[in-house]
Design an enzyme around this catalytic site. Structure first.
Site, short mmCIF file in Angstrom:
data_model
loop_
_atom_site.label_atom_id
_atom_site.label_comp_id
_atom_site.label_asym_id
_atom_site.label_seq_id
_atom_site.Cartn_x
_atom_site.Cartn_y
_atom_site.Cartn_z
N ASP A 147 0.93 -1.56 0.42
CA ASP A 147 -0.08 0.19 -0.44
C ASP A 147 0.80 1.32 -0.64
OD1 ASP A 147 0.80 0.10 2.15
OD2 ASP A 147 -0.48 0.56 4.05
N ASN A 205 37.97 -35.19 -0.71
CA ASN A 205 38.89 -35.90 0.73
C ASN A 205 37.97 -37.94 0.85
OD1 ASN A 205 40.56 -33.46 0.62
ND2 ASN A 205 39.32 -33.23 1.70
N ASP A 230 -5.46 -6.10 4.54
CA ASP A 230 -4.69 -6.61 3.67
C ASP A 230 -4.39 -8.51 4.30
OD1 ASP A 230 -3.89 -3.73 2.34
OD2 ASP A 230 -3.25 -3.47 4.92
N ASP A 279 -0.86 -3.50 6.90
CA ASP A 279 -0.71 -2.79 8.19
C ASP A 279 -2.40 -2.69 8.33
OD1 ASP A 279 -1.37 -0.22 7.14
OD2 ASP A 279 -0.05 0.57 8.49
N ASP A 333 35.17 -28.22 9.78
CA ASP A 333 34.05 -27.61 10.72
C ASP A 333 33.97 -26.45 11.37
OD1 ASP A 333 32.53 -29.11 8.73
OD2 ASP A 333 31.58 -30.29 9.73
N ASN A 347 37.49 -33.13 9.51
CA ASN A 347 36.27 -33.32 9.39
C ASN A 347 36.17 -32.01 10.77
OD1 ASN A 347 34.15 -32.72 8.12
ND2 ASN A 347 33.02 -33.96 10.16
#
Length: 887
Positions: free
Chosen positions: A343, A671, A607, A603, A700, A696
């Protein structure tokens, strides 16, 4: 189009009406008030506090981060559990050292993921606590706005159009009250409500004298007394019954598809390795441990933690930019946005509506009289000396807040009846009487709708109205007629009116709206306007802001088009004017049919339907209840620049998440593929299971800094979506490149250094951790790394730190326990050369890969939202604050 959102009625199992509500529905109002120990003036504040402590909050859910739930998510991987079990079995069979190492690494990995996810959950709690919903209640005989979770039995609640019923109520008074009860009963049509007792109650659909929690006032107004709260209500029982995992967003679905891809790869790879090792007559437990370690190694174990950290970081950044999301994952969906329907009030305009003039259309009417009629035709409470603006719409509030209203005196006039505003009639009518005069019907509303109910409208009146529209003013018309003998009014009485004049309001364009529109355009977001205002008013605002209009469709034009025709026409049109709630929803559906990711910003009560239909529903913190309920995202300021910042944050988070995914899948796959081949070719395992898991874990952990990384501007210019085919192609190209250098390392260790198994494993461990960690600097950008795209300091330090730890471990006091030995200096000279060559080759492969036209990311699929999603969103308003928010 009816505007009704389809629901899966097989999921709808509404419980029977509680005894308290059945009894209240069939009892007179006086008996109900007496039984609840209250009165028409409501409870005292002290009594309300006492009852709240006794019966508990009006909530169906408790919002809090639960550590055991988060920990359970960390442990739900079947592969992880199987690896734990196999390590225990291995310990009993004599390989205690390796089993302890595996167990410790897994515990650290789970703990790292738990800490990050739990912190993100706490961030979500803090975010949720900022979004509160309020109801208008009578306390101590005065109207107050209180948090809906603080309502108690005996409270008197005032309701108007768009109100979400906060509890199960017994109706005390009503005026043309109709409620949408679809979320509870599945009924598609509004249900008329009346305070008269019900003779018999067969089911929840028969509770015409009661209002059900979670339903919405469709038209009219009323007051009710709270009978039941929280889980004791009908809606509460439904919400509790459906309180499973919340419906997934597109981002979550993308993660699920990605996880399925990794599972498929892991199953194939580990099965082949396990079978091959058994055929080579290697020990069963050793083979199983190695195969499972490969499965864990190929999976980015900390992906949930990286995502959670990204979202938590993003939520804090968004909160600083005055953007709140109801669920953290909605941040990702916000980044998908490429079309915004909004709007104009408060987004393109200042949102501070002010009354400017009363223009009579009849010579017998003065401006002061016209203004007085305008005040009388609001939904204010005239029983008070100074009527309150609480609950009034923006235009009526502007009337009462104007300087002229300060001298208003009701005098001998008194209101006989009120016909509230609704979006079909688009007007409010009142019946007033003076002591000496016949009742006077006053109607105020949309000029076009008032004109239709007038006996005649002069050409001058039409010219005056058009002139005001040309200036961009908002105009409501006022018309009257004497109504002898009437003591109440219906919609059919709004006829044969005499136009009294126009009330003119102004809402000026925002000074920074032009810059905000340009910012959205730079993000590839098109903006369209959907407004209930006159087309010329909307066109004037857009012209003042430099928006290039592709044309205008009015509500009448939309009704004349089929769905196919509307979908085609809506693509080019910029302004939709004089549209109803159902038409707004139909516009959103049409735009979504063309594959756009559509957001709707609104709002108001009208709506809500469009907010439900949009991919992303956006509202403001001060919006009507039903609009806030329907929205996914709330803006603390109704400003398009705030929204643009939110979109950029969503795209930044998605870009950083994809960095981790692409890096993890390519290097991990490479890998683990290398390990698989080597385990078959070599006479010994190329890396012990514990070493694979340690590799790993280190890799990570270093990537937890990715959420704070910088993102290139071109990655923010358009939305990105999950494309599993894209990820698969990326993995199959860059994974083998990683394996190529692994095989070079194998050759180096075997033929140049004639390495023993422990030396071989130490050398490959260092090369593996170096290549798969440093590749982040190439994969994080399509530009030349460091020269044209600098990573964040945190990511740089984390990545280099992980490599340093990997190099140090063979020389550390733990080297014997971990199965490592020190390596000669020439190895590191060769390693540096291989790493540099690896990164150069990756850079060339990256340019070739991204240059291919068929690698572009595809659009996200259309989302489907069902009944559980609607219940979850509605139930979010009835949620207590998290415990740590009270401290």
């Amino acid at each position: 189009m009816t505007g009704e959102i389809p629901i899966d009625k097989t999921a709808l199992v509404a419980p029977a009406a509680p005894d308290a509500l059945r009894s209240a529905a069939s009892s007179p109002v006086a008996d109900v008030l007496r039984g609840l120990e209250t009165s028409a003036n409501g409870l005292t504040s002290e009594e309300a506090t006492r009852r709240l402590a006794s019966v508990g909050p009006n909530a169906v859910r408790a919002h809090r981060a639960r550590p055991w739930v988060v920990l359970g998510r960390q442990l739900k991987s079947p592969i992880l559990i199987l690896l734990f079990a196999t390590a225990i079995v291995s310990a009993f069979l004599g390989d205690a050292t390796n089993s302890v190492i595996i167990a410790v690494i897994l515990v650290v990995s789970v703990g790292l993921g738990f800490v990050n996810e739990f912190r993100a959950e706490r961030a979500a709690d803090a975010l949720h606590d900022q979004v509160r919903y309020r109801a208008v209640v009578l306390r101590n005989g005065e109207k107050h706005q209180v948090d809906v979770v603080d309502l108690v039995p005996g409270d008197i609640v005032t309701l108007s159009v768009g109100s979400v019923i906060p509890c199960d109520l017994r109706l005390l008074s009503s005026k043309d009250l109709q409620c949408d009860e679809g979320i509870v009963t599945g009924e598609s049509m509004p249900v008329a409500k009346d305070p008269a007792p019900i003779a018999s109650v067969a089911g929840i659909g028969d509770l015409d004298s009661c209002l059900l929690m979670g339903t919405v006032v469709q038209s009219g107004s009323g007051t009710g007394v709270v009978v039941s709260t929280g889980p004791r209500t009908i809606f509460g029982r439904i919400a509790v019954g459906l309180a499973t995992a919340q419906p997934q967003t597109e981002f979550q679905k993308g993660l699920s598809r990605f996880s399925l891809l990794l599972l498929e790869v892991a199953i194939v790879l580990t099965s082949l390795i396990f079978v091959a090792n058994l055929l080579l007559q290697r020990p069963l437990i050793e083979s199983l441990l190695f195969s499972l370690a490969i499965a864990v190694g190929i999976t980015p174990q900390l992906l949930p933690a990286v995502v959670s950290t990204s979202l938590a970081t993003g939520s804090r950044a968004l909160a600083k930019n005055k953007v709140l999301v109801k669920r953290l994952v909605c941040i990702e969906d916000l980044g998908d946005l490429d079309l915004l329907v909004t709007d104009k009030t408060g987004t393109l305009t200042e949102g501070r509506i002010s009354f400017t003039a009363a223009i009579p259309a009849d010579e017998s009417v003065t401006a002061d009289q016209l203004f007085r009629w305008g005040l009388l035709s609001t939904e204010a409470d005239y029983t008070k000396p100074h009527p309150s603006v609480v609950g009034l719409n923006a235009l009526d509030t502007a009337l009462w807040q104007s300087p002229q209203a300060a001298s208003f005196v009701l005098g001998g006039s008194h209101q006989l009846d009120l016909l509230p505003f609704d979006h079909d009639r688009r007007m409010t009518s009142v019946l007033f009487a003076d002591a000496d005069n016949s009742p006077l019907l006053i109607a105020k509303g949309s000029a076009e709708d008032i004109f239709l109910r007038c006996s005649a409208v002069s050409a001058d009146a039409h010219s005056t109205l058009e002139a005001q529209y040309e200036e961009g003013a908002r105009v409501v018309a006022v018309a009257t007629r004497t109504a002898p003998g009437l003591d109440h009014i219906e919609a059919t009485d709004e006829r044969d009116l005499i136009l009294a004049g126009f009330l003119v309001f102004v809402d000026r364009p925002k000074a920074d709206a032009r810059a905000s529109l340009e910012q959205l355009a730079s993000l590839g977001i098109a903006v369209k306007i959907a407004t209930g205002d006159n087309a010329k008013v909307a066109e004037k605002v857009c012209a003042d802001l430099g928006m290039v209009s592709g044309g205008t469709l009015t509500g009448g034009d939309i009704d004349a088009l089929s769905d196919t025709e509307l979908a085609e026409a809506a693509r080019g049109v910029t302004i939709f004017a004089r549209v109803s709630p159902e038409q707004k929803a139909r516009i959103i559906d049409s735009l979504r049919e063309k594959g756009r990711s559509v957001a709707f910003l609104g709002d108001g009560v009208n709506d809500a339907l469009a907010l439900h239909r949009a991919d992303i529903g956006i509202s403001v913190e001060s919006a009507a209840d039903v609009a806030k309920d329907a929205a996914d995202v709330l803006l603390l300021e109704k400003d398009l620049s705030v929204l643009a910042n939110g979109v950029m944050e969503g795209r930044r988070i998605f870009a950083n998440t994809i960095k981790y995914v692409l890096m993890g899948t390519s290097s991990n796959f490479g890998n683990m593929f290398s390990a698989s081949v080597a385990s078959v070719v070599l006479s010994f395992l190329p890396m012990l299971p514990g070493q694979i898991l340690l590799n790993n874990l280190l890799y990570d952990a270093g990537q937890l800094a990715i959420p704070s990384d910088r993102v290139d501007h071109e990655q923010l210019e358009a939305p990105s979506h999950w494309d599993i085919r894209f990820i698969r192609r990326f993995m199959l190209l860059f994974g083998p490149i990683s394996s190529l250098f692994d095989f070079a390392t194998f050759a180096l260790m075997l033929f140049f250094f004639t390495a023993a198994p422990s030396e071989f494993r130490s050398g490959w461990f260092i090369e593996s951790i170096a290549t798969q960690t440093l590749i982040i600097f190439a994969i994080r950008t399509r530009r030349v790394p460091f020269f044209r795209s600098r990573p964040s300091l945190g990511l740089t330090l984390a990545s280099l730190g992980v490599v340093a730890i990997g190099v140090w471990l063979p020389y550390s006091p733990l080297n014997g326990v971990l199965g490592f030995v020190p390596l000669p200096a020439p190895f590191f000279l060769a390693l540096v050369g291989m790493v540099v060559l690896y990164l150069v080759l990756v850079e060339f492969a990256k340019r070739w890969f991204f240059a291919r036209a068929d690698q572009r990311v595809v659009a996200a699929p259309v989302r489907r939202r069902g009944y559980p999603h609607r219940v979850a969103r509605r139930a979010s308003r009835f949620t207590t604050k998290s415990p740590h928010a009270r401290t």
